[in-house]
Design a protein around this motif. Structure first.
Motif, short mmCIF file in Angstrom:
data_model
loop_
_atom_site.label_atom_id
_atom_site.label_comp_id
_atom_site.label_asym_id
_atom_site.label_seq_id
_atom_site.Cartn_x
_atom_site.Cartn_y
_atom_site.Cartn_z
N PRO A 30 -11.91 10.26 -1.78
CA PRO A 30 -10.78 9.36 -1.50
C PRO A 30 -11.23 7.91 -1.55
O PRO A 30 -12.42 7.60 -1.39
N ALA B 220 0.83 -1.21 0.00
CA ALA B 220 0.00 0.00 0.00
C ALA B 220 0.87 1.26 0.00
O ALA B 220 0.59 2.23 -0.73
N ARG C 282 -5.32 4.39 2.46
CA ARG C 282 -6.11 5.47 1.87
C ARG C 282 -5.37 6.12 0.70
O ARG C 282 -4.19 6.46 0.81
N ARG C 283 -6.10 6.30 -0.39
CA ARG C 283 -5.61 7.05 -1.55
C ARG C 283 -6.40 8.34 -1.63
O ARG C 283 -7.64 8.32 -1.73
N ASN D 60 -3.27 4.53 -10.24
CA ASN D 60 -1.94 5.14 -10.29
C ASN D 60 -1.31 5.00 -11.67
O ASN D 60 -0.75 5.95 -12.21
N GLY E 241 1.74 4.76 -2.72
CA GLY E 241 1.44 6.11 -2.25
C GLY E 241 0.31 6.25 -1.26
O GLY E 241 -0.12 7.38 -0.98
N CYS E 242 -0.18 5.15 -0.72
CA CYS E 242 -1.27 5.23 0.24
C CYS E 242 -0.76 5.63 1.62
O CYS E 242 0.36 5.29 2.02
N LEU F 146 -6.43 0.42 -6.83
CA LEU F 146 -5.64 1.63 -6.58
C LEU F 146 -4.39 1.66 -7.45
O LEU F 146 -4.00 2.72 -7.97
N HIS F 147 -3.75 0.49 -7.62
CA HIS F 147 -2.56 0.40 -8.46
C HIS F 147 -2.89 0.80 -9.91
O HIS F 147 -2.13 1.52 -10.56
N ARG G 7 -7.28 10.44 -10.79
CA ARG G 7 -7.59 10.88 -9.43
C ARG G 7 -9.10 10.96 -9.28
O ARG G 7 -9.77 11.65 -10.04
N GLU H 4 -10.39 3.89 -0.07
CA GLU H 4 -9.73 3.16 1.01
C GLU H 4 -9.86 1.66 0.79
O GLU H 4 -10.90 1.18 0.30
#
Length: 419
Positions: A127, A57, A75-76, A118, A61-62, A114-115, A123, A129
């Motif tokens: 947020p 994570a 969290r992102r 990225n 960048g989390c 999330l990966h 974005r 999670e």
């Protein structure tokens, strides 16, 4: 890329090979000879799995937080961090003879989402999670679904921390021993919650469908039943004069099956444990204890099954004591999120069907405090809680793509919808 450019975002796809490789790497922690995983909650092996998740994570960048019951939240950030997060997750603790995918898939599918964002410089507005819930399986500590249950207020933090395993080790001490005794409040606001999971049953495979659109989780009522008869010698006691507790138990077991079949399609009835006293070859059984597990998709049906069981016990011919020991209300999932899962599967060209969850999941507790939905994918032969538990890589990838699209829809909704 614009945050609200959903047509462009609809083309995003996860890296299925990366998801599979992460599952296989996590599965090495606690790997068993038969190809399964034994990684009980709050053991050193659980610590290793948690450490690996946190490392992954942070690599993308989390920020990571651990709460007072040991739940982990990666969290992102969104463009609007004042919005409530869109959350996904599951658990990484296993049964003693568990598999590679139960729970683990939901956690690592969330991380893969999330990966992927990225990789594509996307974005979201809200947020995102990924949660790792503590002690979902309940193999080492009771109650089951402990971390999500505390999060949702189903039971108190102090109650959960005080629970002990068979060796007398408390949850509080076990958390401290592995370095996961977090601080601060457990609960926080959630805008939407999704959980991806293997089905743990045979329905999707039998119907040749890739995605299960989960409508609800079955409600559950568990009972301890005791039948009192009279021990007597098997030879001298005539059949018509016997008070055979096991004979009555056999009738009740068949009645439990009949009750479930009478409440199709979602009625379930199981007698999973029986204790016979004195359990001797030439003695008529004088007492039988057994468990009954009844499940249904709505409370009215579950209550009807409860009445039928109690009536059968009253008419059994011997004294029967019935103690209800567990009650989980049926839990429907949020209609708009269920629709989003269905629409995402359709947009991806994936076959799908509506389904109910016969098992308990962390999403059941999350649904008490936030809009929630689940995504099922098939598992081979419907087998789970078993070292031979298996799932196809393409099915896991498909479910993760549905999760990606459903989370994007929720996170990029208007402020009034997302927050």
């Amino acid at each position: 890329m614009q945050v609200h450019d959903m047509p462009a975002l609809a083309g995003l796809r996860v890296d299925g090979a990366r998801l599979w490789n992460s599952l296989m790497e996590l599965a090495r922690i606690g790997a068993t000879e038969k190809g399964g995983v034994c990684r009980l909650a709050l053991t050193q092996l659980d610590k290793q799995g948690r450490d690996l998740f946190i490392a992954w994570a942070k690599d993308i960048g989390c920020t990571v937080r651990v709460d007072a019951i040991g739940n982990i939240f990666a969290r992102r950030a969104g463009t609007r961090d004042d919005l409530r997060p869109v959350m996904t997750g599951s658990h990484i603790d296993t049964q003693p003879t568990g598999g590679k995918f139960d729970g683990n898939y939901g956690v690592l599918a969330g991380l893969e989402v999330l990966h992927t964002l990225n990789d594509n410089n996307v974005r979201t507005a809200a947020p995102l999670e990924v949660a790792v819930w503590t002690n979902e399986e309940g193999s080492r500590f009771v109650p089951v679904m402990m971390g999500s249950g505390v999060f949702a207020g189903a039971f108190t933090l102090d109650h959960a921390l005080a629970q002990k395993d068979r060796e007398g080790v408390s949850v509080r001490d076990a958390l401290a021993a592995i370095g996961y005794a977090g601080e601060g409040v457990v609960a926080h606001d959630v805008g939407a919650y999704f959980e991806a999971h293997i089905e743990q049953g045979p329905v999707l495979e039998a119907n040749d469908k890739v995605i299960g659109v989960v409508q609800a989780a079955l409600g559950q009522r568990w009972y301890d039943v005791t039948i009192e008869g009279m021990e007597a010698h098997a030879g001298p006691t005539p059949m018509e004069l016997r008070r055979d507790a096991l004979l009555v138990a056999a009738d009740l077991i068949r009645e439990v099956n009949r009750i479930a079949l009478a409440h199709a399609p979602h009625g379930r009835g199981t007698v999973g444990w029986v204790d016979v006293h004195p359990n001797s070859r030439n003695v008529i059984p004088g007492r039988v204890k057994l468990t009954v597990d009844l499940r249904a998709a709505d409370d009215a049906t579950l209550l009807a099954m409860d009445r039928a069981l109690r009536e059968a016990c009253e008419q059994a011919g011997l004294p029967v004591k019935v103690d209800e020991v567990v009650y989980f209300a049926p839990q429907p999932f949020e209609a708009s999120l269920v629709a989003s899962v269905r629409e995402s599967a359709h947009a991806l060209g994936l076959t799908s069907m509506d389904i109910v969850s016969g098992a308990g999941h962390d999403a059941v507790y999350l649904a008490r405090v936030a809009p929630a939905a689940m995504i099922f994918v098939p598992c081979k032969d419907g087998i789970s809680h078993n070292e031979i538990e298996d799932a196809r890589a393409d099915h896991l990838e498909a479910g993760c793509n549905v999760l990606l699209q459903a989370m994007l829809r929720a996170a990029n909704a208007s402020e009034g919808e997302a927050a």
